[in-house]
Scaffold this motif. Structure first.
Motif, short mmCIF file in Angstrom:
data_model
loop_
_atom_site.label_atom_id
_atom_site.label_comp_id
_atom_site.label_asym_id
_atom_site.label_seq_id
_atom_site.Cartn_x
_atom_site.Cartn_y
_atom_site.Cartn_z
N ALA A 74 0.91 -1.24 -0.10
CA ALA A 74 -0.11 -0.06 0.27
C ALA A 74 0.87 1.17 0.01
CB ALA A 74 -0.90 -0.12 1.27
N ALA A 75 1.93 1.26 1.05
CA ALA A 75 2.66 2.39 1.03
C ALA A 75 3.31 2.94 -0.51
CB ALA A 75 3.67 2.50 1.99
N LEU A 76 3.96 1.76 -0.86
CA LEU A 76 4.64 1.79 -2.24
C LEU A 76 3.65 2.19 -3.30
CD1 LEU A 76 7.32 1.20 -3.68
CD2 LEU A 76 6.55 -1.25 -4.02
N MET A 77 2.58 1.56 -3.31
CA MET A 77 1.49 2.14 -4.47
C MET A 77 1.04 3.60 -4.23
SD MET A 77 -0.56 -1.26 -4.73
CE MET A 77 -1.66 -0.63 -6.36
N ALA A 78 1.10 3.86 -3.04
CA ALA A 78 0.50 5.21 -2.61
C ALA A 78 1.81 6.24 -3.22
CB ALA A 78 0.18 5.54 -1.23
N SER A 79 2.88 5.90 -2.89
CA SER A 79 3.69 6.97 -3.34
C SER A 79 4.00 7.03 -4.70
CB SER A 79 5.24 6.69 -2.71
OG SER A 79 5.66 5.38 -3.15
N GLU A 80 3.72 5.76 -5.62
CA GLU A 80 3.92 5.91 -7.06
C GLU A 80 3.01 6.66 -7.35
OE1 GLU A 80 4.15 1.69 -8.11
OE2 GLU A 80 6.09 1.45 -7.52
N LEU A 81 1.62 6.51 -7.01
CA LEU A 81 0.40 7.32 -7.62
C LEU A 81 0.70 8.75 -7.19
CD1 LEU A 81 -2.46 4.88 -6.67
CD2 LEU A 81 -1.65 5.37 -9.07
N THR A 82 1.02 9.07 -6.14
CA THR A 82 1.19 10.50 -5.81
C THR A 82 2.44 11.21 -6.69
OG1 THR A 82 0.96 10.20 -3.44
CG2 THR A 82 2.38 12.35 -3.98
N ALA A 83 3.40 10.33 -7.02
CA ALA A 83 4.36 11.10 -8.09
C ALA A 83 3.64 10.95 -9.55
CB ALA A 83 5.50 9.80 -8.14
N ALA A 84 2.81 9.85 -9.82
CA ALA A 84 2.27 10.06 -11.09
C ALA A 84 1.11 11.07 -11.38
CB ALA A 84 1.57 8.60 -11.28
N LEU A 85 0.70 11.57 -10.11
CA LEU A 85 -0.57 12.56 -10.09
C LEU A 85 0.43 13.85 -10.74
CD1 LEU A 85 -3.04 11.62 -7.64
CD2 LEU A 85 -3.17 11.58 -9.93
N GLY A 86 1.27 14.06 -10.11
CA GLY A 86 2.31 15.31 -10.43
C GLY A 86 1.62 16.39 -10.03
#
Length: 197
Positions: free
Chosen positions: A152-164
């Motif tokens: 969950a934490a890894l996916m959340a950080s990847e999605l945060t970076a992807a939203l930009g």
């Protein structure tokens, strides 16, 4: 001569002279002092010492009392023959000796094949296979139940970076959503019943 000769006795009971000689040598006949055969006493002794299933003499005479064969046995013979693509008697139609013997030979061959497969290690015990299958399914389920917490934490950080756009995806919310979807998937998989046929 007080009794019958081998030839006469053979004709009387419907066997060959060689069979009479074998019975005489085995002590299954009663002889008079002169070596002739006491027919009545020999008949009685042969009746006591002869296996009825191996007797060819008058097997279907009216005096012969045959035991009825249980219907379950006849059904089992029919099932075995049908499994092998052979002609089976209809229920209540009577099974011939040849059909029963064929079914018996088929079953013996199947049993030998199974025994050989066990010896070769191609077959395993059913209870053991079910236990292993259950354990594997449980381990698989446990791995999926713990998966959302791990990623969950890894996916959340990847999605945060992807939203930009500066917005942040919370790891706790991501874990909650993942757990709900994983549990729904596991519930649908639990409805599938696998059995060893």
């Amino acid at each position: 001569m007080h009794g019958m000769s081998e030839r006469q006795y053979a004709e009387r009971i419907g066997l060959s002279r060689g069979a009479i000689q074998k019975a005489k040598a085995a002590g299954r006949l009663v002889l008079h002092a002169d070596g002739s055969i006491d027919a009545d006493a020999s008949d009685a002794r042969r009746g006591e010492t002869t296996d009825p299933s191996k007797s060819r003499a008058k097997a279907h005479s009216p005096k012969t009392k045959l035991k009825p064969v249980p219907e379950a046995a006849v059904t089992a013979v029919g099932d075995t023959l049908r499994e092998q693509g052979l002609t089976a008697p209809s229920v209540g139609g009577g099974t011939t000796f040849l059909q029963a013997k064929t079914a018996n030979e088929v079953l013996k061959a199947q049993e030998r094949r199974i025994r050989l497969q066990k010896l070769k290690g191609e077959l395993v015990d059913r209870a053991r296979a079910e236990t292993l299958m259950f354990r594997l399914a449980r381990d698989e389920r446990d791995a999926w139940v713990t998966w959302p917490a791990r990623v969950a934490a890894l996916m959340a950080s990847e999605l945060t970076a992807a939203l930009g756009d500066g917005s942040e995806v919370e790891a706790a919310l991501m874990q909650k959503v993942l757990e709900a979807h994983v549990r729904a998937q596991l519930d649908s998989l639990a409805e599938i019943r696998t059995g060893l046929a």
